[in-house]
Design an enzyme around this catalytic site. Structure first.
Site, short mmCIF file in Angstrom:
data_model
loop_
_atom_site.label_atom_id
_atom_site.label_comp_id
_atom_site.label_asym_id
_atom_site.label_seq_id
_atom_site.Cartn_x
_atom_site.Cartn_y
_atom_site.Cartn_z
N HIS A 239 14.43 -10.74 -5.34
CA HIS A 239 13.34 -10.95 -6.59
C HIS A 239 13.31 -9.68 -7.37
O HIS A 239 13.40 -9.78 -8.55
CB HIS A 239 12.04 -11.34 -5.70
C1 BDR Z 1 7.60 -10.40 -3.94
O1 BDR Z 1 6.92 -10.12 -2.93
C2 BDR Z 1 7.33 -9.19 -2.13
O2 BDR Z 1 7.51 -9.42 -0.71
C3 BDR Z 1 8.89 -8.80 -2.57
O3 BDR Z 1 9.00 -7.71 -2.56
C4 BDR Z 1 8.63 -9.42 -4.18
O4 BDR Z 1 8.19 -8.22 -5.10
C5 BDR Z 1 8.31 -11.88 -4.05
O5 BDR Z 1 7.40 -12.65 -3.83
#
Ligand code: BDR
Ligand code: CA
Length: 320
Positions: A239
Protein backbone atom coordinates in the site's frame (compact mmCIF):
# COMPACT_ATOMS: atom_id res chain seq x y z
CA UNK A 1 16.89 20.08 -6.71
CA UNK A 2 14.45 17.32 -5.75
CA UNK A 3 11.00 17.65 -4.24
CA UNK A 4 11.23 18.22 -0.48
CA UNK A 5 9.11 15.79 1.55
CA UNK A 6 8.24 14.81 5.11
CA UNK A 7 7.19 11.18 5.62
CA UNK A 8 4.59 10.67 8.35
CA UNK A 9 4.44 6.96 9.04
CA UNK A 10 3.66 4.00 11.32
CA UNK A 11 6.16 1.32 10.21
CA UNK A 12 4.84 -1.33 9.36
CA UNK A 13 6.44 -3.41 6.60
CA UNK A 14 4.92 -1.56 3.64
CA UNK A 15 5.90 1.72 5.32
CA UNK A 16 9.45 0.34 5.52
CA UNK A 17 9.61 -0.27 1.78
CA UNK A 18 8.14 3.19 1.14
CA UNK A 19 10.81 4.83 3.31
CA UNK A 20 13.62 2.83 1.67
CA UNK A 21 12.32 3.79 -1.77
CA UNK A 22 12.32 7.47 -0.81
CA UNK A 23 15.83 7.26 0.66
CA UNK A 24 17.04 5.50 -2.48
CA UNK A 25 15.73 8.33 -4.66
CA UNK A 26 17.87 11.23 -3.49
CA UNK A 27 18.00 12.90 -6.91
CA UNK A 28 14.22 13.26 -6.97
CA UNK A 29 13.27 13.42 -3.29
CA UNK A 30 14.89 15.28 -0.44
CA UNK A 31 13.56 13.78 2.79
CA UNK A 32 13.43 16.58 5.37
CA UNK A 33 12.49 14.18 8.13
CA UNK A 34 10.38 11.25 9.25
CA UNK A 35 7.58 11.64 11.78
CA UNK A 36 6.01 8.66 13.47
CA UNK A 37 2.49 7.99 14.64
CA UNK A 38 0.66 5.22 16.44
CA UNK A 39 -1.01 2.82 14.03
CA UNK A 40 0.29 -0.57 13.00
CA UNK A 41 1.93 -0.74 16.44
CA UNK A 42 2.33 1.66 19.37
CA UNK A 43 4.20 4.88 18.61
CA UNK A 44 7.23 3.88 20.71
CA UNK A 45 7.67 0.91 18.37
CA UNK A 46 6.90 2.77 15.12
CA UNK A 47 9.59 5.25 16.17
CA UNK A 48 12.15 2.52 16.88
CA UNK A 49 11.24 1.00 13.52
CA UNK A 50 11.75 4.27 11.65
CA UNK A 51 15.19 4.51 13.27
CA UNK A 52 15.99 0.89 12.35
CA UNK A 53 15.02 1.52 8.72
CA UNK A 54 17.14 4.68 8.51
CA UNK A 55 20.04 2.71 9.97
CA UNK A 56 19.62 -0.02 7.35
CA UNK A 57 19.84 2.67 4.65
CA UNK A 58 22.90 4.29 6.26
CA UNK A 59 20.90 7.41 7.10
CA UNK A 60 21.43 7.99 10.81
CA UNK A 61 21.62 11.69 9.96
CA UNK A 62 17.93 11.91 9.08
CA UNK A 63 15.65 13.59 11.66
CA UNK A 64 13.13 11.17 13.17
CA UNK A 65 10.51 12.66 15.50
CA UNK A 66 8.02 10.68 17.56
CA UNK A 67 4.41 11.80 17.27
CA UNK A 68 0.96 11.10 18.64
CA UNK A 69 0.49 8.00 20.76
CA UNK A 70 -3.26 7.75 20.19
CA UNK A 71 -5.95 8.94 17.80
CA UNK A 72 -7.79 12.22 18.48
CA UNK A 73 -11.01 10.75 19.86
CA UNK A 74 -10.97 6.97 19.79
CA UNK A 75 -8.93 4.31 21.53
CA UNK A 76 -5.98 3.08 19.47
CA UNK A 77 -6.42 -0.01 17.30
CA UNK A 78 -3.19 -1.66 16.19
CA UNK A 79 -2.43 -4.35 13.62
CA UNK A 80 0.07 -6.76 15.17
CA UNK A 81 -1.95 -9.59 13.62
CA UNK A 82 -0.52 -8.48 10.26
CA UNK A 83 2.71 -6.72 11.23
CA UNK A 84 3.94 -8.93 14.05
CA UNK A 85 4.64 -7.84 17.59
CA UNK A 86 7.47 -5.49 16.57
CA UNK A 87 5.66 -4.19 13.48
CA UNK A 88 8.32 -5.40 11.05
CA UNK A 89 7.70 -9.15 10.89
CA UNK A 90 9.81 -10.70 8.17
CA UNK A 91 12.67 -8.26 8.65
CA UNK A 92 15.43 -8.81 11.18
CA UNK A 93 16.83 -5.38 11.91
CA UNK A 94 19.13 -4.59 14.79
CA UNK A 95 18.17 -2.14 17.50
CA UNK A 96 18.84 1.46 16.52
CA UNK A 97 22.14 3.05 17.52
CA UNK A 98 20.42 6.36 18.24
CA UNK A 99 17.25 7.74 19.75
CA UNK A 100 14.60 9.87 18.09
CA UNK A 101 15.32 13.59 17.82
CA UNK A 102 14.01 15.77 20.63
CA UNK A 103 10.75 17.58 19.92
CA UNK A 104 7.30 16.29 19.05
CA UNK A 105 6.53 15.26 15.47
CA UNK A 106 3.67 17.76 15.28
CA UNK A 107 6.03 20.63 16.15
CA UNK A 108 8.58 19.33 13.66
CA UNK A 109 5.96 19.32 10.89
CA UNK A 110 4.77 22.84 11.71
CA UNK A 111 8.27 24.30 12.15
CA UNK A 112 9.65 22.66 9.02
CA UNK A 113 6.74 23.83 6.89
CA UNK A 114 6.92 27.40 8.18
CA UNK A 115 10.70 27.61 7.81
CA UNK A 116 10.95 26.02 4.38
CA UNK A 117 11.96 28.37 1.56
CA UNK A 118 10.18 26.17 -0.98
CA UNK A 119 6.97 24.16 -1.06
CA UNK A 120 6.94 20.92 0.83
CA UNK A 121 5.07 17.69 0.16
CA UNK A 122 3.69 15.60 3.02
CA UNK A 123 3.51 11.84 2.59
CA UNK A 124 1.00 10.24 4.97
CA UNK A 125 1.48 6.50 5.37
CA UNK A 126 -0.42 5.97 8.61
CA UNK A 127 -3.37 7.37 10.58
CA UNK A 128 -3.62 11.14 10.01
CA UNK A 129 -3.38 12.11 13.70
CA UNK A 130 -0.11 14.10 13.49
CA UNK A 131 -1.18 15.98 10.39
CA UNK A 132 -4.59 16.91 11.82
CA UNK A 133 -2.92 18.07 15.03
CA UNK A 134 -0.47 20.18 13.04
CA UNK A 135 -3.37 21.78 11.15
CA UNK A 136 -5.17 22.54 14.42
CA UNK A 137 -1.99 23.93 16.03
CA UNK A 138 -1.05 26.13 13.07
CA UNK A 139 -3.83 26.39 10.47
CA UNK A 140 -1.60 28.61 8.32
CA UNK A 141 0.52 25.61 7.35
CA UNK A 142 -2.25 24.51 4.96
CA UNK A 143 -1.02 27.13 2.50
CA UNK A 144 2.58 25.94 2.70
CA UNK A 145 1.89 22.32 1.72
CA UNK A 146 2.14 21.90 -2.03
CA UNK A 147 0.54 18.46 -1.81
CA UNK A 148 -0.41 15.84 0.74
CA UNK A 149 -0.20 12.31 -0.62
CA UNK A 150 -2.18 9.88 1.52
CA UNK A 151 -2.51 6.11 1.69
CA UNK A 152 -5.92 5.63 3.21
CA UNK A 153 -9.57 4.94 2.66
CA UNK A 154 -11.41 2.58 0.38
CA UNK A 155 -13.63 3.05 -2.62
CA UNK A 156 -15.38 -0.22 -1.91
CA UNK A 157 -14.56 -2.79 0.78
CA UNK A 158 -12.43 -2.06 3.80
CA UNK A 159 -9.63 -4.20 5.20
CA UNK A 160 -9.97 -3.71 8.95
CA UNK A 161 -13.76 -3.68 8.92
CA UNK A 162 -16.17 -4.42 6.10
CA UNK A 163 -16.49 -0.68 5.54
CA UNK A 164 -13.18 0.90 6.51
CA UNK A 165 -9.53 0.89 5.57
CA UNK A 166 -7.11 0.67 8.52
CA UNK A 167 -5.61 4.20 8.50
CA UNK A 168 -8.95 6.02 8.26
CA UNK A 169 -10.52 3.57 10.72
CA UNK A 170 -7.85 4.22 13.35
CA UNK A 171 -8.33 7.99 13.26
CA UNK A 172 -11.43 9.00 11.29
CA UNK A 173 -11.69 12.37 13.06
CA UNK A 174 -8.17 13.28 11.99
CA UNK A 175 -8.92 12.18 8.45
CA UNK A 176 -12.06 14.35 8.37
CA UNK A 177 -10.05 17.38 9.49
CA UNK A 178 -7.40 16.77 6.85
CA UNK A 179 -9.86 16.30 3.96
CA UNK A 180 -11.58 19.54 4.99
CA UNK A 181 -8.40 21.63 5.14
CA UNK A 182 -8.30 22.78 1.53
CA UNK A 183 -4.89 21.20 0.88
CA UNK A 184 -4.20 19.65 -2.54
CA UNK A 185 -4.51 15.93 -1.77
CA UNK A 186 -3.68 12.79 -3.71
CA UNK A 187 -5.36 9.72 -2.22
CA UNK A 188 -4.42 6.08 -2.63
CA UNK A 189 -7.41 4.03 -1.44
CA UNK A 190 -7.33 0.26 -1.14
CA UNK A 191 -8.84 -0.23 -4.59
CA UNK A 192 -5.61 1.24 -5.99
CA UNK A 193 -3.09 -0.22 -3.56
CA UNK A 194 -4.48 -3.76 -3.82
CA UNK A 195 -3.19 -3.64 -7.41
CA UNK A 196 0.35 -3.33 -5.98
CA UNK A 197 0.65 -6.89 -4.73
CA UNK A 198 4.17 -8.23 -4.24
CA UNK A 199 3.59 -11.41 -6.26
CA UNK A 200 6.52 -13.80 -6.83
CA UNK A 201 6.77 -12.60 -10.46
CA UNK A 202 7.15 -9.01 -9.33
CA UNK A 203 9.96 -9.87 -6.90
CA UNK A 204 12.35 -11.03 -9.61
CA UNK A 205 13.87 -7.52 -9.86
CA UNK A 206 15.08 -7.74 -6.26
CA UNK A 207 18.20 -9.92 -6.43
CA UNK A 208 18.82 -10.01 -2.68
CA UNK A 209 22.51 -9.35 -3.22
CA UNK A 210 22.90 -6.76 -0.48
CA UNK A 211 21.57 -6.21 3.03
CA UNK A 212 18.76 -3.84 2.03
CA UNK A 213 17.37 -6.07 -0.70
CA UNK A 214 17.79 -9.14 1.52
CA UNK A 215 15.63 -7.53 4.21
CA UNK A 216 13.03 -6.42 1.67
CA UNK A 217 12.82 -9.89 0.10
CA UNK A 218 12.57 -11.58 3.48
CA UNK A 219 9.73 -9.22 4.42
CA UNK A 220 7.88 -9.61 1.12
CA UNK A 221 8.20 -13.42 1.13
CA UNK A 222 6.99 -13.90 4.70
CA UNK A 223 3.93 -15.95 5.31
CA UNK A 224 0.67 -14.01 4.99
CA UNK A 225 -1.13 -14.23 8.33
CA UNK A 226 -4.53 -13.38 6.90
CA UNK A 227 -4.05 -15.34 3.70
CA UNK A 228 -5.88 -14.40 0.53
CA UNK A 229 -8.95 -13.59 2.59
CA UNK A 230 -7.42 -10.20 3.36
CA UNK A 231 -6.97 -9.31 -0.30
CA UNK A 232 -3.89 -9.48 -2.43
CA UNK A 233 -3.99 -13.21 -3.15
CA UNK A 234 -0.50 -13.85 -4.50
CA UNK A 235 1.49 -11.74 -2.07
CA UNK A 236 1.52 -8.81 0.33
CA UNK A 237 -0.13 -5.63 -0.94
CA UNK A 238 2.39 -2.79 -0.89
CA UNK A 239 0.00 0.00 0.00
CA UNK A 240 2.37 2.70 1.26
CA UNK A 241 5.11 2.47 -1.41
CA UNK A 242 2.46 3.66 -3.91
CA UNK A 243 2.64 7.10 -2.29
CA UNK A 244 6.37 7.47 -2.94
CA UNK A 245 6.13 5.78 -6.34
CA UNK A 246 3.49 8.34 -7.40
CA UNK A 247 5.90 11.17 -6.60
CA UNK A 248 8.69 9.48 -8.56
CA UNK A 249 6.79 8.06 -11.54
CA UNK A 250 3.43 9.78 -12.05
CA UNK A 251 3.24 8.22 -15.53
CA UNK A 252 2.35 4.88 -13.90
CA UNK A 253 -0.87 6.13 -12.29
CA UNK A 254 -4.32 7.31 -13.35
CA UNK A 255 -7.06 8.84 -11.26
CA UNK A 256 -9.69 11.52 -11.08
CA UNK A 257 -10.68 14.40 -8.84
CA UNK A 258 -13.41 13.44 -6.37
CA UNK A 259 -15.18 14.53 -3.24
CA UNK A 260 -14.08 12.40 -0.26
CA UNK A 261 -15.94 12.34 3.07
CA UNK A 262 -15.01 10.35 6.15
CA UNK A 263 -17.54 8.68 8.46
CA UNK A 264 -16.81 9.68 12.07
CA UNK A 265 -19.99 8.32 13.68
CA UNK A 266 -19.38 5.23 15.78
CA UNK A 267 -20.94 2.10 14.36
CA UNK A 268 -20.29 -0.44 11.64
CA UNK A 269 -19.21 2.18 9.08
CA UNK A 270 -16.92 4.32 11.25
CA UNK A 271 -13.79 5.23 9.29
CA UNK A 272 -15.42 4.57 5.93
CA UNK A 273 -14.50 6.96 3.14
CA UNK A 274 -17.28 7.93 0.78
CA UNK A 275 -15.46 8.57 -2.48
CA UNK A 276 -17.72 10.25 -5.01
CA UNK A 277 -16.07 8.59 -8.01
CA UNK A 278 -18.97 9.37 -10.36
CA UNK A 279 -19.44 12.96 -9.16
CA UNK A 280 -23.01 12.34 -8.03
CA UNK A 281 -22.95 14.70 -5.05
CA UNK A 282 -22.32 17.87 -7.01
CA UNK A 283 -19.82 18.85 -4.31
CA UNK A 284 -16.44 20.26 -5.28
CA UNK A 285 -13.67 17.63 -5.31
CA UNK A 286 -11.23 17.72 -2.39
CA UNK A 287 -8.80 15.03 -3.56
CA UNK A 288 -7.26 13.44 -6.60
CA UNK A 289 -8.09 9.77 -6.13
CA UNK A 290 -5.91 7.18 -7.84
CA UNK A 291 -7.84 4.44 -9.61
CA UNK A 292 -5.34 2.51 -11.72
CA UNK A 293 -1.64 1.79 -11.61
CA UNK A 294 0.90 -0.17 -13.61
CA UNK A 295 2.09 -2.42 -10.79
CA UNK A 296 4.51 -4.51 -12.90
CA UNK A 297 6.41 -1.37 -13.92
CA UNK A 298 6.21 0.01 -10.40
CA UNK A 299 7.86 -3.08 -8.88
CA UNK A 300 10.59 -3.11 -11.55
CA UNK A 301 11.37 0.53 -10.91
CA UNK A 302 11.27 0.06 -7.13
CA UNK A 303 13.75 -2.81 -7.40
CA UNK A 304 16.08 -0.70 -9.56
CA UNK A 305 15.85 2.16 -7.08
CA UNK A 306 16.43 0.26 -3.84
CA UNK A 307 19.28 -1.68 -5.42
CA UNK A 308 21.26 1.58 -5.32
CA UNK A 309 21.21 1.43 -1.52
CA UNK A 310 23.16 -1.84 -1.77
CA UNK A 311 25.21 -1.26 -4.94
CA UNK A 312 26.67 2.06 -3.94
CA UNK A 313 26.45 2.08 -0.17
CA UNK A 314 27.03 5.55 1.11
CA UNK A 315 29.23 5.84 4.17
CA UNK A 316 27.00 5.77 7.22
CA UNK A 317 25.91 9.35 7.72
CA UNK A 318 25.53 10.32 11.32
CA UNK A 319 24.62 13.51 13.07
CA UNK A 320 27.86 15.12 14.19
C1 BDR B 1 -2.52 0.67 5.60
O1 BDR B 1 -2.63 0.18 6.93
C2 BDR B 1 -1.37 -0.23 7.41
O2 BDR B 1 -1.46 -1.46 8.03
C3 BDR B 1 -0.43 -0.22 6.22
O3 BDR B 1 0.86 0.17 6.64
C4 BDR B 1 -1.05 0.79 5.31
O4 BDR B 1 -0.62 2.11 5.63
C5 BDR B 1 -3.28 -0.24 4.68
O5 BDR B 1 -4.63 -0.30 5.05
CA1 CA C 1 1.30 2.46 7.12
Amino acid sequence: MGRRIIIDTDPGQDDALAILLALASEQALEVAGITTVAGNVQVEQTTVNALRICQLAGRDDLPVHAGCAAPLMRPLHTAEFICGSDGLAGMALPAPRRRANPGHAVNFIVDTLLASDRPLTLCALGPLTNIAMALRLAPGIAGTIDRLVIMGGARDLGNITAAAEFNTFVDPHAAAIVFDAGIPITLFPLSATYQAVASPARLTGFDGSGPVQAQILSMLRRERPGGASLGGGEGHPMHDPCVIAWLLWPDLFEGRDCRVDVETTEGPTVGRTTIDWWGRSGQAPNAHVVGQLDADAMFLRMADAVRTLDVAPTPIRQVT
